[in-house]
Design a protein around this motif. Structure first.
Motif, PDB file in Angstrom:
ATOM      1  N   HIS A  45      -1.937  -6.274   4.180  1.00 44.40           N
ATOM      2  CA  HIS A  45      -0.598  -6.817   4.397  1.00 44.40           C
ATOM      3  C   HIS A  45       0.203  -6.995   3.113  1.00 44.40           C
ATOM      4  N   ALA A  46      -0.422  -6.733   1.986  1.00 44.12           N
ATOM      5  CA  ALA A  46       0.293  -6.947   0.731  1.00 44.12           C
ATOM      6  C   ALA A  46       0.126  -5.767  -0.228  1.00 44.12           C
ATOM      7  N   VAL A  47      -1.045  -5.642  -0.836  1.00 44.33           N
ATOM      8  CA  VAL A  47      -1.243  -4.663  -1.910  1.00 44.33           C
ATOM      9  C   VAL A  47      -0.865  -3.256  -1.472  1.00 44.33           C
ATOM     10  N   PHE A  48      -1.443  -2.795  -0.367  1.00 49.66           N
ATOM     11  CA  PHE A  48      -1.232  -1.399   0.013  1.00 49.66           C
ATOM     12  C   PHE A  48      -0.003  -1.184   0.893  1.00 49.66           C
ATOM     13  N   ARG A  49       0.755  -2.254   1.156  1.00 48.22           N
ATOM     14  CA  ARG A  49       2.088  -2.068   1.743  1.00 48.22           C
ATOM     15  C   ARG A  49       3.029  -1.432   0.729  1.00 48.22           C
TER      16      ARG A  49
END
Length: 332
Positions: A45-49
């Protein structure tokens, strides 16, 4: 050195997309802050968004740096071969597979497209993503990238005659969603234009490298805050992420891990094209035959197996069927 860094960044972003798409999708509010759920949310939900924005910036940079932008007909011809053709080819087996499964009701899994009974519009959309995501759903990135390539001559006018006024116009188009369904993921328009700015304004792409460590720390803190405070709106992160992720890649270039990964960067496009149906197949197998296996093991193993398997498969395909592989991968 710059080309190596671009290839390495692309590969890591594709691996990130594989992790991001590992099923099942769960919103942030559905995940408690147990250790595993925090790790899953942190990356999914954060880094690979930030993977798609980073890939889009790179695509915009490479396109506007090339002379292809001055030859619209050749531009369209090339992008049809390197983007549109793989988009359609890699949707065909998925469309046929989903139709077969739905027609014979082989599973209760709910697919993103309904292909049985046959409907020509649904099938055309599933193959091309004309109106919504195609059957091989991660390839909506290619669909939007092809559209951005088609409008790139118009963006080039803005970039060459009034780059910052153009940035304001692009921001307004994004904010008010004036592009409608022309670009499904409209943050890509901003990322693509940023790449164009970097190319036409001849930005020094290593200028932020000395600040790589603090920028990486800031990036990690932002991603952690998104998870801890259940921040569903990740649009600001998508827009600013390239200015943190790209400098951070300079750190990886200095270590042996970067050199190790460089051997396999050629398999990045195959990994991207194939990972959607492979993840779906793994998930159906896991649910049907391996339900007692702890889910964290599946979540860790599936992306790893797919990444390694696609790297191995890419080597074999290039060796034994190079012509077909080149066609399937858009000439890559």
């Amino acid at each position: 050195m710059l080309s190596q860094r671009i290839w390495l960044t692309r590969y890591l972003m594709v691996i990130g997309i594989v992790i991001l798409h590992t099923p099942p999708y769960q919103s942030l509010t559905e995940l408690d802050l147990s250790f595993f759920n925090f790790i899953k949310a942190f990356f999914s939900h954060a880094v690979f968004r930030t993977s798609v924005p980073m890939l889009t910036v790179i695509s915009g940079y490479l396109l506007f740096r090339s002379k292809l932008i001055e030859q619209p007909l050749q531009l369209i011809t090339k992008k049809a071969r390197v983007i549109l053709l793989p988009l359609i080819l890699w949707n065909i087996p998925v469309v046929l597979g989903i139709f077969f499964i739905q027609h014979y009701q082989l599973t209760t899994h709910i697919f993103s497209v309904q292909l049985s009974p046959f409907d020509s519009l649904n099938w055309f959309n599933a193959l091309t993503g004309l109106l919504s995501s195609p059957a091989n759903y991660p390839l909506n990135f290619l669909r939007d990238l092809f559209v951005l390539s088609l409008i790139s001559p118009l963006l080039a006018v803005l970039l060459n005659r009034g780059p910052w006024l153009g940035a304001i116009i692009v921001a307004l188009v994004f904010y008010f969603n004036l592009d409608g369904d022309i670009i499904l993921r409209n943050t890509m328009l901003i990322s693509f234009y940023i790449g164009g700015l970097a190319a036409t304004q001849r930005w020094n792409l290593t200028k932020l490298d000395p600040y790589a460590i603090p920028l990486l720390i800031i990036f990690i803190l932002i991603c952690s805050a998104i998870v801890i405070f259940d921040l569903e709106n990740r649009t600001p992160l998508r827009i600013i992420a390239p200015f943190m992720v790209w400098p951070s890649m300079s750190l990886l270039m200095k270590y042996k891990n970067g050199a190790f990964l460089e051997r396999y960067v050629g398999s990045s496009f195959l990994t991207f094209l194939a990972h959607g149906p492979l993840l779906l197949a793994f998930w159906l197998i896991y649910q049907t035959f391996l339900p007692k296996v702890p889910y964290p093991l599946f979540w860790c193993a599936a992306p790893l197996i797919i990444t390694i398997g696609c790297a191995w498969l890419h080597t074999k395909l290039k060796r034994y069927v190079p012509t077909l592989t080149s066609i399937a991968l858009g000439g890559r």
